[in-house]
Design a protein around this motif. Structure first.
Motif, PDB file in Angstrom:
ATOM      1  N   VAL A   1       5.409  -0.575   0.826  1.00 49.88           N
ATOM      2  CA  VAL A   1       6.606  -0.310   0.027  1.00 49.88           C
ATOM      3  C   VAL A   1       6.157   0.345  -1.269  1.00 49.88           C
ATOM      4  O   VAL A   1       5.296  -0.190  -1.979  1.00 49.88           O
ATOM      5  CB  VAL A   1       7.385  -1.607  -0.280  1.00 49.88           C
ATOM      6  N   CYS A   2       6.723   1.497  -1.576  1.00 44.28           N
ATOM      7  CA  CYS A   2       6.412   2.209  -2.826  1.00 44.28           C
ATOM      8  C   CYS A   2       7.663   2.218  -3.702  1.00 44.28           C
ATOM      9  O   CYS A   2       8.650   2.877  -3.375  1.00 44.28           O
ATOM     10  CB  CYS A   2       5.961   3.634  -2.508  1.00 44.28           C
TER      11      CYS A   2
ATOM     12  N   VAL B   1      11.866 -11.961  -3.811  1.00 41.20           N
ATOM     13  CA  VAL B   1      12.093 -11.036  -2.696  1.00 41.20           C
ATOM     14  C   VAL B   1      10.794 -10.307  -2.365  1.00 41.20           C
ATOM     15  O   VAL B   1      10.447 -10.127  -1.192  1.00 41.20           O
ATOM     16  CB  VAL B   1      13.211 -10.031  -3.035  1.00 41.20           C
ATOM     17  N   VAL B   2      10.051  -9.896  -3.395  1.00 43.49           N
ATOM     18  CA  VAL B   2       8.774  -9.212  -3.161  1.00 43.49           C
ATOM     19  C   VAL B   2       7.796 -10.149  -2.457  1.00 43.49           C
ATOM     20  O   VAL B   2       7.080  -9.725  -1.532  1.00 43.49           O
ATOM     21  CB  VAL B   2       8.186  -8.687  -4.481  1.00 43.49           C
TER      22      VAL B   2
ATOM     23  N   GLN C   1       5.850  -9.408   1.000  1.00 40.73           N
ATOM     24  CA  GLN C   1       4.396  -9.467   1.149  1.00 40.73           C
ATOM     25  C   GLN C   1       3.953 -10.505   2.171  1.00 40.73           C
ATOM     26  O   GLN C   1       2.850 -10.419   2.710  1.00 40.73           O
ATOM     27  CB  GLN C   1       3.750  -9.741  -0.211  1.00 40.73           C
ATOM     28  N   SER C   2       4.817 -11.478   2.458  1.00 35.97           N
ATOM     29  CA  SER C   2       4.474 -12.497   3.452  1.00 35.97           C
ATOM     30  C   SER C   2       4.625 -11.969   4.878  1.00 35.97           C
ATOM     31  O   SER C   2       4.101 -12.578   5.822  1.00 35.97           O
ATOM     32  CB  SER C   2       5.342 -13.745   3.260  1.00 35.97           C
ATOM     33  N   LEU C   3       5.366 -10.873   5.053  1.00 35.70           N
ATOM     34  CA  LEU C   3       5.493 -10.268   6.374  1.00 35.70           C
ATOM     35  C   LEU C   3       4.171  -9.595   6.717  1.00 35.70           C
ATOM     36  O   LEU C   3       3.567  -8.928   5.879  1.00 35.70           O
ATOM     37  CB  LEU C   3       6.622  -9.236   6.382  1.00 35.70           C
ATOM     38  N   ARG C   4       3.720  -9.733   7.961  1.00 38.82           N
ATOM     39  CA  ARG C   4       2.432  -9.157   8.296  1.00 38.82           C
ATOM     40  C   ARG C   4       2.369  -8.825   9.779  1.00 38.82           C
ATOM     41  O   ARG C   4       3.067  -9.418  10.599  1.00 38.82           O
ATOM     42  CB  ARG C   4       1.286 -10.085   7.900  1.00 38.82           C
ATOM     43  N   ASN C   5       1.514  -7.873  10.084  1.00 34.13           N
ATOM     44  CA  ASN C   5       1.124  -7.625  11.466  1.00 34.13           C
ATOM     45  C   ASN C   5      -0.387  -7.857  11.566  1.00 34.13           C
ATOM     46  O   ASN C   5      -0.987  -8.446  10.659  1.00 34.13           O
ATOM     47  CB  ASN C   5       1.546  -6.220  11.920  1.00 34.13           C
ATOM     48  N   GLU C   6      -1.015  -7.417  12.646  1.00 33.69           N
ATOM     49  CA  GLU C   6      -2.443  -7.690  12.820  1.00 33.69           C
ATOM     50  C   GLU C   6      -3.299  -7.002  11.760  1.00 33.69           C
ATOM     51  O   GLU C   6      -4.423  -7.443  11.468  1.00 33.69           O
ATOM     52  CB  GLU C   6      -2.902  -7.245  14.207  1.00 33.69           C
TER      53      GLU C   6
ATOM     54  N   ILE D   1       3.996  -8.201  -9.200  1.00 34.83           N
ATOM     55  CA  ILE D   1       4.611  -7.890  -7.901  1.00 34.83           C
ATOM     56  C   ILE D   1       3.940  -6.676  -7.252  1.00 34.83           C
ATOM     57  O   ILE D   1       4.515  -6.043  -6.365  1.00 34.83           O
ATOM     58  CB  ILE D   1       6.137  -7.681  -8.011  1.00 34.83           C
ATOM     59  N   SER D   2       2.713  -6.360  -7.680  1.00 36.80           N
ATOM     60  CA  SER D   2       1.943  -5.257  -7.093  1.00 36.80           C
ATOM     61  C   SER D   2       0.785  -5.825  -6.285  1.00 36.80           C
ATOM     62  O   SER D   2       0.089  -6.734  -6.736  1.00 36.80           O
ATOM     63  CB  SER D   2       1.398  -4.333  -8.189  1.00 36.80           C
TER      64      SER D   2
END
Length: 283
Positions: free
Chosen positions: A154-155, A171-172, A176-181, A228-229
């Protein structure tokens, strides 16, 4: 062999996802060095960035769709600025479609960003969260090649503090808690204006090492953006430095004070910094 975080390549069957959040509050109509307005500068440099991404999509003479993009502009409320005909996520309800192929933007240009009124940053991140909650589980491994997808990024580009909607930190954190492999979703913040740093970058942007700590920042809003970065992954730092001649250190925050077009170009290099398949590689 175990997969190393943030090492997945943007390829034709594992395209990187970049979500742009673009401040469209009234102050974006103010002048910016070399451009009539801040919004005009952002549009022009984004179009340059998309041309760079198109170059990374070439495998010899063959074009590979290695990047998908969403563009969300916000003032008091967020909305995708992509015309519905551009959107490729036709599996989603019409009102939720916002994914675009990078060659569409390169051919058609970045849509106009029309400055509005207030700055609801939290609302913009909430819309990005909804998109990423839908897309991140779809981007794990290619059903064709078995390769992992790159972690989305996200930029967020803004020229001032949020003044409605509240602090976006929770919300940020959810984003950031969303993840893939490949890793968790990365969040990059670009501040369009002066006064973010306690000490200026200096005349040689390419020698700048990045923001290491909150102590380097000049005011509380800057420190909130720092918080939040995401830390810059080593693979991204290496790719950006090797490709563009910068000196950004791994682990510095993905926070960029852009008071000139030269620094904004660096920030966009990071935003589009997902490593892509090597030139001539067929993926």
């Amino acid at each position: 062999m175990p997969h190393t975080s943030y090492s997945a390549l943007a390829t034709g069957d594992t395209p990187a996802l970049i979500v742009f959040l673009l401040d469209a509050s009234g102050s974006m109509s103010e002048p910016f060095p070399g451009y009539p307005t801040k919004a005009a500068c952002v549009k022009a440099l984004m179009e340059d960035m998309f041309e760079t991404l198109i170059g990374r999509c070439m495998a010899g003479e063959e074009f590979k769709q290695r990047y998908h993009v969403a563009m969300i502009a916000y003032d008091d409320a967020p909305a995708s600025i992509a015309p519905p005909a551009w959107c490729i996520d036709t599996y989603a309800p019409p009102e939720q479609r916002m994914l675009i192929q990078v060659d569409t933007i390169a051919n058609e240009g970045v849509p106009e960003i029309n400055p509005g009124t207030t700055t609801n940053t939290r609302g913009a991140f909430q819309l990005a969260l909804k998109l990423l909650q839908r897309e991140t589980p779809r981007r794990v491994r290619s059903a064709t090649s078995g390769r992992p997808f790159p972690a989305p990024i996200v930029c967020h580009l803004t020229d001032g503090a949020w003044n409605t909607g509240g602090h976006p930190a929770q919300v940020v954190e959810a984003i950031q808690s969303l993840r893939n492999e490949d890793g968790g979703v990365l969040v990059c913040n670009i501040f369009l204006g002066s006064g973010l740093l306690a000490v200026d970058i200096g005349p040689d942007v390419r020698a700048w090492r990045g923001v290491r700590s909150r102590d380097e920042l000049a005011h509380e809003h800057a420190r909130r953006l720092f918080d939040i970065s995401s830390p810059l992954p080593p693979s991204y730092a290496n790719f950006i430095n090797d490709s563009h001649g910068y000196s950004i250190e791994p682990g510095t925050r993905m926070l960029f004070p852009s008071e000139t077009p030269e620094v904004l170009k660096l920030a966009f290099a990071v935003a589009g910094g997902t490593p892509s398949a090597a030139r001539g590689w067929r993926g």
